[in-house]
Motif scaffolding. Structure first.
Motif, PDB file in Angstrom:
ATOM      1  N   UNK A   1     -22.700  42.559  -7.567  1.00 11.44           N
ATOM      2  CA  UNK A   1     -23.364  42.235  -6.396  1.00 11.44           C
ATOM      3  C   UNK A   1     -24.594  41.410  -6.291  1.00 11.44           C
ATOM      4  N   UNK A   2     -25.361  41.454  -7.629  1.00 14.80           N
ATOM      5  CA  UNK A   2     -26.368  40.543  -7.361  1.00 14.80           C
ATOM      6  C   UNK A   2     -26.026  39.048  -7.567  1.00 14.80           C
ATOM      7  N   UNK A   3     -24.861  38.806  -8.179  1.00 20.20           N
ATOM      8  CA  UNK A   3     -24.507  37.769  -8.407  1.00 20.20           C
ATOM      9  C   UNK A   3     -24.070  37.084  -7.066  1.00 20.20           C
ATOM     10  N   UNK A   4     -23.223  37.814  -6.243  1.00 25.91           N
ATOM     11  CA  UNK A   4     -22.977  37.301  -5.091  1.00 25.91           C
ATOM     12  C   UNK A   4     -23.899  37.314  -4.096  1.00 25.91           C
ATOM     13  N   UNK A   5     -25.110  37.962  -4.129  1.00 31.69           N
ATOM     14  CA  UNK A   5     -26.084  37.790  -3.154  1.00 31.69           C
ATOM     15  C   UNK A   5     -26.860  36.565  -3.720  1.00 31.69           C
ATOM     16  N   UNK A   6     -27.111  36.163  -4.884  1.00 32.81           N
ATOM     17  CA  UNK A   6     -27.499  34.926  -5.330  1.00 32.81           C
ATOM     18  C   UNK A   6     -27.044  33.674  -4.896  1.00 32.81           C
ATOM     19  N   UNK A   7     -25.525  33.976  -4.839  1.00 33.65           N
ATOM     20  CA  UNK A   7     -24.645  32.880  -4.253  1.00 33.65           C
ATOM     21  C   UNK A   7     -25.051  32.571  -2.969  1.00 33.65           C
ATOM     22  N   UNK A   8     -25.057  33.643  -2.111  1.00 35.53           N
ATOM     23  CA  UNK A   8     -25.388  33.690  -0.747  1.00 35.53           C
ATOM     24  C   UNK A   8     -26.642  32.742  -0.576  1.00 35.53           C
TER      25      UNK A   8
ATOM     26  N   UNK B   1     -25.451  20.241  -5.123  1.00 37.10           N
ATOM     27  CA  UNK B   1     -24.072  20.766  -5.221  1.00 37.10           C
ATOM     28  C   UNK B   1     -23.999  22.279  -5.486  1.00 37.10           C
ATOM     29  N   UNK B   2     -23.342  22.769  -4.371  1.00 38.11           N
ATOM     30  CA  UNK B   2     -23.103  24.494  -4.431  1.00 38.11           C
ATOM     31  C   UNK B   2     -21.812  24.753  -4.106  1.00 38.11           C
ATOM     32  N   UNK B   3     -21.276  25.504  -4.643  1.00 35.63           N
ATOM     33  CA  UNK B   3     -19.853  25.901  -4.192  1.00 35.63           C
ATOM     34  C   UNK B   3     -19.734  26.839  -3.002  1.00 35.63           C
ATOM     35  N   UNK B   4     -19.450  26.124  -1.935  1.00 35.40           N
ATOM     36  CA  UNK B   4     -19.674  27.085  -0.443  1.00 35.40           C
ATOM     37  C   UNK B   4     -18.754  28.297  -0.362  1.00 35.40           C
ATOM     38  N   UNK B   5     -17.770  28.250  -1.155  1.00 39.80           N
ATOM     39  CA  UNK B   5     -16.880  29.206  -1.066  1.00 39.80           C
ATOM     40  C   UNK B   5     -17.066  30.396  -2.043  1.00 39.80           C
ATOM     41  N   UNK B   6     -18.344  30.607  -2.570  1.00 42.35           N
ATOM     42  CA  UNK B   6     -18.471  31.531  -3.387  1.00 42.35           C
ATOM     43  C   UNK B   6     -19.654  32.357  -2.868  1.00 42.35           C
ATOM     44  N   UNK B   7     -19.719  33.728  -2.530  1.00 42.98           N
ATOM     45  CA  UNK B   7     -18.552  34.608  -2.851  1.00 42.98           C
ATOM     46  C   UNK B   7     -17.272  34.330  -1.709  1.00 42.98           C
ATOM     47  N   UNK B   8     -16.093  34.747  -2.384  1.00 41.91           N
ATOM     48  CA  UNK B   8     -15.084  34.611  -1.479  1.00 41.91           C
ATOM     49  C   UNK B   8     -14.960  35.915  -0.623  1.00 41.91           C
ATOM     50  N   UNK B   9     -14.651  36.164   0.429  1.00 42.12           N
ATOM     51  CA  UNK B   9     -14.485  37.439   1.366  1.00 42.12           C
ATOM     52  C   UNK B   9     -13.589  38.367   0.603  1.00 42.12           C
ATOM     53  N   UNK B  10     -12.508  37.897   0.262  1.00 37.89           N
ATOM     54  CA  UNK B  10     -11.534  38.833  -0.576  1.00 37.89           C
ATOM     55  C   UNK B  10     -12.196  39.465  -1.924  1.00 37.89           C
ATOM     56  N   UNK B  11     -12.987  38.780  -2.475  1.00 28.08           N
ATOM     57  CA  UNK B  11     -13.474  39.291  -3.749  1.00 28.08           C
ATOM     58  C   UNK B  11     -14.641  40.394  -3.240  1.00 28.08           C
ATOM     59  N   UNK B  12     -15.231  40.036  -2.183  1.00 25.88           N
ATOM     60  CA  UNK B  12     -16.176  41.075  -1.730  1.00 25.88           C
ATOM     61  C   UNK B  12     -15.475  42.378  -1.061  1.00 25.88           C
TER      62      UNK B  12
ATOM     63  N   UNK C   1     -19.471  37.211   4.994  1.00 26.29           N
ATOM     64  CA  UNK C   1     -18.575  36.168   4.736  1.00 26.29           C
ATOM     65  C   UNK C   1     -17.367  36.274   5.417  1.00 26.29           C
ATOM     66  N   UNK C   2     -17.215  37.380   6.231  1.00 29.28           N
ATOM     67  CA  UNK C   2     -15.953  37.489   6.938  1.00 29.28           C
ATOM     68  C   UNK C   2     -16.124  36.435   8.369  1.00 29.28           C
ATOM     69  N   UNK C   3     -15.250  35.711   8.374  1.00 35.61           N
ATOM     70  CA  UNK C   3     -15.107  34.472   9.236  1.00 35.61           C
ATOM     71  C   UNK C   3     -14.277  34.753  10.585  1.00 35.61           C
ATOM     72  N   UNK C   4     -12.921  34.936   9.917  1.00 31.21           N
ATOM     73  CA  UNK C   4     -11.707  35.179  11.070  1.00 31.21           C
ATOM     74  C   UNK C   4     -11.804  36.522  11.697  1.00 31.21           C
ATOM     75  N   UNK C   5     -11.044  36.463  12.852  1.00 31.54           N
ATOM     76  CA  UNK C   5     -10.834  37.876  13.424  1.00 31.54           C
ATOM     77  C   UNK C   5     -10.457  38.855  12.651  1.00 31.54           C
ATOM     78  N   UNK C   6      -9.285  38.436  11.776  1.00 32.73           N
ATOM     79  CA  UNK C   6      -8.519  39.646  11.121  1.00 32.73           C
ATOM     80  C   UNK C   6      -9.526  39.927   9.841  1.00 32.73           C
ATOM     81  N   UNK C   7     -10.240  38.977   9.289  1.00 33.16           N
ATOM     82  CA  UNK C   7     -11.343  39.621   8.296  1.00 33.16           C
ATOM     83  C   UNK C   7     -12.342  40.693   8.918  1.00 33.16           C
ATOM     84  N   UNK C   8     -12.748  40.227  10.100  1.00 31.13           N
ATOM     85  CA  UNK C   8     -13.639  41.064  10.820  1.00 31.13           C
ATOM     86  C   UNK C   8     -13.346  42.351  11.067  1.00 31.13           C
ATOM     87  N   UNK C   9     -11.802  42.434  11.496  1.00 36.92           N
ATOM     88  CA  UNK C   9     -11.294  43.740  11.841  1.00 36.92           C
ATOM     89  C   UNK C   9     -11.123  44.454  10.495  1.00 36.92           C
TER      90      UNK C   9
END
Length: 383
Positions: free
Chosen positions: A136-143, A154-165, A213-221
């Motif tokens: 969790x701390x790793x994910x928070x630091x990424x955000x 240069x930072x990986x904008x896709x980390x953390x991924x929604x499905x991982x969280x 990290x939830x962007x789409x309507x499906x992810x928010x649901x």
């Protein structure tokens, strides 16, 4: 007896020691024997498989990362995925990826380690708790890196991924009610209580990460359904009986991890208006009371937690201003004493609340004399 075929393809001279030659051939035959059992390919290892020939080993010998993955594969095959040394190597290799800013590789390995530890032990185990905190701390630091990155960084904008969280959230909440029930069995171990409360803090931070990290309507649901299921279970902390809403309005809700050396510089997420709004939308009780009979509004009204918009949101959702806690502190008094308050509290005080306060203050008998629904309402105003 038929002689074993030589596998080393070395021409033996008449002066070559035949015994050493036999030992060498036996070793090579053993080395090239099919390795069993064969672990299933894992996404955390990039679906890599263990080498089976010298040629395959030669092809990856110059690739340090591939060789490290091979060491994990061999360790899993020999010791098993549940062995403590295998899990230690997963965590260590993940930390090395984090040091080289390969955050997704780190998250993949640590998620695998967490999954195994939850399966092997439970969320009450110290090692499981430490692993969850690290992820969790790793994910928070990424955000946090995304928010504060420099223009040329240069930072990986896709980390953390929604499905991982989402997968970590579901993993930690899957059997959380069962784990909470274990804490009611005597004798209760203090360490397990503390681990459970740390897990709840991890879960609240994961809710924040899900919202982020939830962007789409499906992810928010998916987020809404998962959080609603958790809220309906009415899970509470073991030591202070706090709800998720209590934790989400407290600045003391932070994640610490022994895998990082910068825990003195903690990322403070809470109080979080976004998480509070989600919990309320999912049915969280805005007037739930903890061990000290404090409601989330009590916690949010404290000077170090005070956030005008958040307090306003709680009031708009039915939080009682004059509900006392065990120390007879009332949110109305704490908010009105705050110099930063801009909320007109008179708009949230009803005649029914004032009457209940008078009844409880002067101990006027009311039980079995008023409707049961009103009895419950008056009882909420008792210290």
């Amino acid at each position: 007896m038929k002689a074993r075929k030589c596998v080393c393809k070395i021409r033996v001279s008449c002066n070559f020691d035949e015994m050493l030659h036999e030992i060498f051939c036996g070793y090579m035959a053993l080395f090239l024997t099919e390795k069993k059992p064969v672990p299933p390919p894992r996404e955390a290892f990039g679906n890599a498989v263990e080498f089976s020939t010298i040629a395959e080993l030669d092809n990856i010998a110059a690739d340090v990362d591939s060789m490290r993955i091979q060491s994990l594969l061999i360790c899993e095959r020999v010791l098993g995925i549940h062995h403590k040394d295998t899990l230690f190597r997963l965590m260590f290799r993940g930390a090395s990826y984090a040091d080289s800013l390969q955050l997704q590789r780190c998250i993949d390995l640590w998620c695998l380690a967490l999954e195994v530890r939850v399966e092997k032990h439970s969320i009450l185990h110290s090692e499981t708790c430490i692993t969850a905190q690290a992820i969790v701390k790793m994910m928070l630091d990424s955000i946090d890196k995304h928010i504060h990155m420099m223009p040329n960084e240069i930072v990986d904008q896709d980390t953390p991924r929604f499905l991982d969280v989402y997968s970590v959230f579901r993993l930690l909440t899957r059997n959380i009610n069962e784990s909470r029930q274990y804490l009611t069995i005597r004798p209760v171990h203090r360490k397990q209580q503390e681990n459970f409360d740390r897990m709840l803090k991890c879960i609240t931070h994961l809710i924040y990460l899900l919202v982020t990290t939830a962007k789409s309507e499906k992810e928010k649901q998916m987020v809404s359904e998962a959080v609603t299921e958790l809220v309906q279970s009415n899970i509470r902390s073991a030591c202070t009986n706090d709800t998720l809403l209590h934790l989400s309005v407290s600045r003391l809700n932070v994640i610490k991890s022994g895998y990082f050396s910068d825990d003195n510089n903690l990322t403070v997420i809470f109080p979080s208006l976004e998480v509070v709004e989600l919990l309320l939308a999912c049915g969280a009780d805005v007037n739930a009371r903890n061990e000290s009979k404090s409601t989330p509004l009590h916690i949010a009204s404290m000077p170090y937690n005070f956030n005008g918009r958040l307090v306003h949101t709680l009031l708009e959702n039915g939080a009682h201003l004059d509900q006392p806690n065990r120390a007879d502190d009332r949110p109305m008094n704490m908010i009105s004493a705050n110099p930063g308050n801009e909320i007109y509290l008179i708009n949230y005080i009803s005649l029914k609340c004032l009457a209940s306060t008078v009844i409880t203050k002067y101990r006027i008998p009311y039980r079995n004399q008023i409707p049961k629904t009103l009895e419950m309402f008056v009882r909420q105003h008792e210290a």
